[in-house]
Design a protein around this motif. Structure first.
Motif, mmCIF file in Angstrom:
data_model
loop_
_atom_site.group_PDB
_atom_site.id
_atom_site.type_symbol
_atom_site.label_atom_id
_atom_site.label_comp_id
_atom_site.label_asym_id
_atom_site.label_seq_id
_atom_site.Cartn_x
_atom_site.Cartn_y
_atom_site.Cartn_z
ATOM 1 N N LEU A 61 0.819 -1.222 0.000
ATOM 2 C CA LEU A 61 0.000 0.000 0.000
ATOM 3 C C LEU A 61 0.849 1.267 0.000
ATOM 4 O O LEU A 61 0.310 2.367 -0.174
ATOM 5 N N ASP A 62 2.162 1.128 0.184
ATOM 6 C CA ASP A 62 3.039 2.301 0.080
ATOM 7 C C ASP A 62 2.860 2.926 -1.299
ATOM 8 O O ASP A 62 2.820 2.233 -2.311
ATOM 9 N N GLY A 63 2.700 4.240 -1.319
ATOM 10 C CA GLY A 63 2.480 4.945 -2.574
ATOM 11 C C GLY A 63 1.018 4.993 -2.984
ATOM 12 O O GLY A 63 0.648 5.769 -3.861
ATOM 13 N N LYS A 64 0.185 4.173 -2.369
ATOM 14 C CA LYS A 64 -1.249 4.171 -2.667
ATOM 15 C C LYS A 64 -2.050 4.846 -1.560
ATOM 16 O O LYS A 64 -3.155 5.325 -1.792
ATOM 17 N N VAL A 65 -1.506 4.836 -0.336
ATOM 18 C CA VAL A 65 -2.194 5.420 0.821
ATOM 19 C C VAL A 65 -1.235 6.377 1.518
ATOM 20 O O VAL A 65 -0.085 6.031 1.776
ATOM 21 N N ASP A 66 -1.716 7.566 1.793
ATOM 22 C CA ASP A 66 -0.960 8.531 2.596
ATOM 23 C C ASP A 66 -1.302 8.234 4.061
ATOM 24 O O ASP A 66 -2.345 8.650 4.563
ATOM 25 N N PHE A 67 -0.433 7.474 4.716
ATOM 26 C CA PHE A 67 -0.737 7.035 6.081
ATOM 27 C C PHE A 67 -0.656 8.175 7.091
ATOM 28 O O PHE A 67 -1.350 8.128 8.115
ATOM 29 N N ASP A 68 0.127 9.208 6.824
ATOM 30 C CA ASP A 68 0.105 10.380 7.708
ATOM 31 C C ASP A 68 -1.282 11.012 7.694
ATOM 32 O O ASP A 68 -1.851 11.327 8.743
ATOM 33 N N ALA A 69 -1.836 11.183 6.503
ATOM 34 C CA ALA A 69 -3.177 11.765 6.376
ATOM 35 C C ALA A 69 -4.221 10.845 6.986
ATOM 36 O O ALA A 69 -5.148 11.313 7.673
ATOM 37 N N LEU A 70 -4.088 9.546 6.769
ATOM 38 C CA LEU A 70 -5.051 8.607 7.327
ATOM 39 C C LEU A 70 -5.017 8.620 8.857
ATOM 40 O O LEU A 70 -6.059 8.574 9.520
ATOM 41 N N CYS A 71 -3.834 8.713 9.429
ATOM 42 C CA CYS A 71 -3.721 8.814 10.894
ATOM 43 C C CYS A 71 -4.448 10.053 11.402
ATOM 44 O O CYS A 71 -5.123 10.016 12.439
ATOM 45 N N ARG A 72 -4.350 11.153 10.682
ATOM 46 C CA ARG A 72 -5.031 12.385 11.094
ATOM 47 C C ARG A 72 -6.550 12.275 10.958
ATOM 48 O O ARG A 72 -7.298 12.825 11.772
ATOM 49 N N VAL A 73 -7.015 11.554 9.936
ATOM 50 C CA VAL A 73 -8.455 11.306 9.786
ATOM 51 C C VAL A 73 -8.974 10.547 11.008
ATOM 52 O O VAL A 73 -9.987 10.914 11.599
ATOM 53 N N VAL A 74 -8.278 9.486 11.383
ATOM 54 C CA VAL A 74 -8.686 8.687 12.535
ATOM 55 C C VAL A 74 -8.607 9.512 13.815
ATOM 56 O O VAL A 74 -9.532 9.491 14.645
ATOM 57 N N HIS A 75 -7.523 10.257 13.987
ATOM 58 C CA HIS A 75 -7.343 11.109 15.172
ATOM 59 C C HIS A 75 -8.527 12.066 15.322
ATOM 60 O O HIS A 75 -9.090 12.222 16.414
#
Length: 130
Positions: free
Chosen positions: A12-26
């Motif tokens: 999923l690297d390059g397909k998902v921005d995990f920094d942004a996803l962490c902020r969505v969950v936060h």
């Protein structure tokens, strides 16, 4: 003490921005009003080794685990889980356009007799009124 962990397949690297996803969950966790800001932890952990379903290289997953301290009702936990799952599903909608993605979420309550904590962030945020 809400700790939210996302284990994810390395493809999923390059397909998902995990920094942004962490902020969505936060943001969703804080929107519930059930948790202090200083207690919230959200992280994503890459899994380099995995075997998924029929072993196609395209298969990918995000497995979400949310550990919370005692004291929330079943209804509060259910509503929180539904809100987080909905936000993450919407954020990752492009991944569901393929037949190769799996998303899961589990909420578990932490036994207070078997949990130790020391948090220097709480006093700072409480003093600031956050």
């Amino acid at each position: 003490m809400p700790h939210f962990t996302m284990d994810y397949s390395a493809n999923l690297d390059g397909k998902v921005d995990f920094d942004a996803l962490c902020r969505v969950v936060h943001a969703e966790i804080l929107k519930t009003g059930l948790f202090e800001t200083g207690a919230v932890r959200v992280r994503a952990i890459r899994s380099d080794a995995y075997a998924i379903a029929d072993l196609l290289q395209e298969n990918a997953f995000i497995d979400m685990s949310f550990r919370v301290g005692e004291g929330r009702s079943e209804e509060d936990k259910r509503r929180t889980g539904e809100a987080i799952f909905k936000s993450v599903t919407e954020h990752l909608s492009a991944l569901f356009q393929t037949p190769h993605f799996a998303l899961s979420l589990e909420i578990r309550e932490i036994d207070p007799a078997l949990s130790w904590k020391k948090n220097a962030i709480h006093p700072r945020l409480r003093k600031a009124g956050s």
